[in-house]
Design a protein around this motif. Structure first.
Motif: not given
Length: 142
Positions: A8-12, A97-99, A103-104, A107-121
């Motif tokens: 994430l930091i490198d991509g940022l 914030e936009s970046i 990036l998220e 990630w959602a394109d790879v694992i799905g938006e729900r899994k990214v939300e689950d990870l965040r939670r």
């Protein structure tokens, strides 16, 4: 988790450079985020980063030279100076914030938006459990 964070930091920083913020060093981000709420002293910057006051002052000098912050007189003590965001510093935070959203989204394109939300939670829950229900301050790991 460390590899995901590094990714994430490198991509940022790659995307920040592409948007004209190639001069932002990793330490800048912590100061910019902390100054978002209110101006802070160089001593506060030193404490935040685990630097000496001299090293923090040099970092603030660089950030000021690059146009991200400025030193202003303290509202109740004219001898004291506070570090405050400039318009460029605020624009840089908006770009960050936009970046992160981009990036998220990747990630959602790879694992799905729900899994990214689950990870965040899940991460939010763990962090709050370790900090009396509050999210900890964003701090450097160096």
């Amino acid at each position: 988790m460390a590899m995901a964070f590094r990714s994430l930091i490198d991509g940022l920083h790659e995307r920040l450079a592409a948007r004209g913020y190639g001069d932002i060093r990793p330490a800048y981000g912590f100061v910019l985020l902390s100054c978002r709420q209110a101006p802070m002293s160089v001593g506060d910057v030193a404490t935040l980063l685990g630097f000496t006051k001299q090293a923090a002052s040099k970092l603030v000098d660089n950030m000021e030279s690059d146009g991200y912050v400025r030193r202003v007189a303290h509202e109740s003590d004219a001898r004291a100076r506070r570090v405050q965001l400039t318009a460029k510093g605020r624009r840089a935070l908006t770009a960050v914030e936009s970046i992160y959203a981009e990036l998220e989204s990747g990630w959602a394109d790879v694992i799905g938006e729900r899994k990214v939300e689950d990870l965040r939670r899940a991460l939010d829950t763990v962090l709050r459990a370790q900090n009396d229900g509050e999210l900890p301050a964003v701090r450097p790991t160096f």
